[in-house]
Design an enzyme around this catalytic site. Structure first.
Site, PDB file in Angstrom:
ATOM      1  N   PHE A 147       6.640  -2.554   7.180  1.00 23.88           N
ATOM      2  CA  PHE A 147       7.323  -1.443   6.521  1.00 23.88           C
ATOM      3  C   PHE A 147       6.374  -0.250   6.521  1.00 23.88           C
ATOM      4  CE2 PHE A 147       8.525   1.403   3.147  1.00 23.88           C
ATOM      5  CZ  PHE A 147       9.879   1.530   3.367  1.00 23.88           C
ATOM      6  N   ASP A 232      -2.461   1.052   8.043  1.00 27.63           N
ATOM      7  CA  ASP A 232      -1.570   1.680   7.061  1.00 27.63           C
ATOM      8  C   ASP A 232      -1.901   1.105   5.686  1.00 27.63           C
ATOM      9  OD1 ASP A 232       0.447   2.444   5.357  1.00 27.63           O
ATOM     10  OD2 ASP A 232       2.084   2.055   6.765  1.00 27.63           O
ATOM     11  N   LYS A 261       0.929   7.543  -1.445  1.00 26.29           N
ATOM     12  CA  LYS A 261       1.270   7.003  -2.753  1.00 26.29           C
ATOM     13  C   LYS A 261       0.230   7.344  -3.820  1.00 26.29           C
ATOM     14  CE  LYS A 261       4.400   3.418  -1.058  1.00 26.29           C
ATOM     15  NZ  LYS A 261       5.616   4.190  -1.308  1.00 26.29           N
TER      16      LYS A 261
END
Length: 406
Positions: A147, A232, A261
């Site tokens: 994801f 990531d 984030k």
């Protein structure tokens, strides 16, 4: 005088969203109005322990005083210039983020998906300019069940049909291999490969942690094959796993690091591509950009986030509290939990499907004053703010034990 409008209830606000908001989310039926630390409060004043922390965007809790102060201070001075001009906050942000990660240069963006898209572009440009891959033939190897975001390019290499169905045609140039499989990775990398792009821990897939040595193997393979290792760490980075980065558990330094984030402190969207100079140096003026990327407000908050991490206190806290989380979940195995994976303050918990789906477990926990998020099937994720206390963590585990018993 006109009487003030009556405040709407949670039920009324949820109903009001239906006709005017796109139905791309299925949130739990809680309407948050206030928050501080590890706690949120709905419009009726009910309090909930936040065990999701905005998918790690709130690593430092809601409204951390140092981050709020940095934002207020910057709001009084300057918020946006665009990158058409320099601003007085960006250099320090880039300097300190590069030093924190052990890399050289920073490309500031806004969202996690933007960071991934930017990382893909940089890897392809590097492949053409430095590696000598023929034009338009660069490939990137990714892992199944990944994801990385929701853009059309990113869902092109997703294996989640819910994310893909109805959004084609898809972007070519990606090869998908099983996660945690070095042999398959070896077979997929060839002379056209620009990069291997992976999550050191797969979050959305259920907090899947690879075998010891996998990340070291990816680093060795990419060096030997002459391609980039792009990590990531948008969910796994910045203290979540008990280290600054998840790759730090194997003392691995990737060529390109994707952050987001928590980098925005739960206040503004901030992301970044951080890389070695010879990689990010392939970009030249006009080839890539973002109006809000590197804006003064984002840089001020991002610098304050880096400052919180520089002492190592949050990393140590996540590691220490992670032991409580792991031990508490271990006690629930066989008592409604069929398995779990955890690292630091992050866990994917597989609940016995006979007890309920992940969504149903989330709804039951909500009624007990604890907020979590399901992922696939009967798996829930636990990712509290790194500011959570041991007592609060044990309380959440107690609530989970209670709903599993029911």
């Amino acid at each position: 005088m006109t009487a003030p409008a009556r405040a709407r209830t949670s039920a009324e606000l949820i109903e009001a969203e239906g006709p005017v908001l796109a139905h791309n989310y299925h949130p739990l039926p809680v309407v948050v109005a206030r928050a501080e630390g590890a706690w949120v409060e709905d419009v009726e004043g009910r309090r909930y322990l936040d065990m999701l922390a905005g998918y790690s965007a709130l690593n430092f809790g809601h409204r951390h005083p140092a981050l709020i102060e940095a934002a207020h201070r910057q709001l009084d001075r300057l918020t946006l210039t665009s990158r058409a001009f320099h601003n007085d906050r960006l250099a320090e942000f880039a300097e300190r983020l590069a030093e924190l990660t052990g890399l050289d240069m920073v490309l500031p963006m806004n969202t996690g998906a933007e960071a991934v898209e930017s990382g893909i572009k940089v890897a392809r440009k590097w492949a053409y300019d430095v590696k000598g891959v023929p034009a338009d033939r660069a490939t990137i190897v990714v892992a199944a069940d990944n994801f990385h975001g929701r853009t059309t390019t990113i869902v092109s290499f997703s294996t989640d049909e819910t994310a893909r169905a109805g959004f084609g045609p898809f972007t070519p140039g990606f090869r998908i291999v099983p996660y945690n499989d070095l042999a398959a990775l070896e077979d997929a990398v060839d002379e056209t490969t620009a990069a291997v792009l992976i999550e050191p821990i797969q979050g959305e897939a259920g907090v899947l942690i690879p075998d010891d040595g996998y990340l070291t193997g990816v680093r060795e393979l990419t060096r030997r094959k002459g391609c980039l290792f792009v990590a990531d760490e948008i969910q796994s980075g910045l203290g979540r796993t008990g280290r600054t980065l998840a790759v730090d558990h194997e003392n691995v330094v990737p060529d390109v690091l994707l952050l987001g984030k928590a980098l925005g402190g739960g206040i503004v969207p901030v992301s970044a591509v951080v890389a070695h100079r010879e990689v990010l140096g392939v970009l030249h003026p006009g080839e890539h950009g973002s109006t809000f990327g590197g804006n003064p407000l984002a840089a001020a908050v991002g610098t304050a986030v880096v400052e919180l991490l520089e002492s190592g206190d949050f990393q140590r806290r996540a590691a220490e509290l992670g032991v409580i989380l792991r031990d508490g979940l271990t006690e629930l195995v066989g008592r409604g939990v069929v398995g779990f994976r955890s690292r630091g303050l992050w866990a994917g918990v597989d609940v016995d499907p006979a007890i309920g789906t992940g969504r149903e477990i989330g709804e039951r926990l909500m009624r007990e004053g604890v907020l979590v998020k399901d992922t696939h099937g009967s798996t829930i994720r636990l990712a509290p703010p790194l500011t959570v206390t041991a007592e609060e963590l044990r309380s959440a585990l107690g609530a989970l034990e209670k709903v599993l018993a029911v």
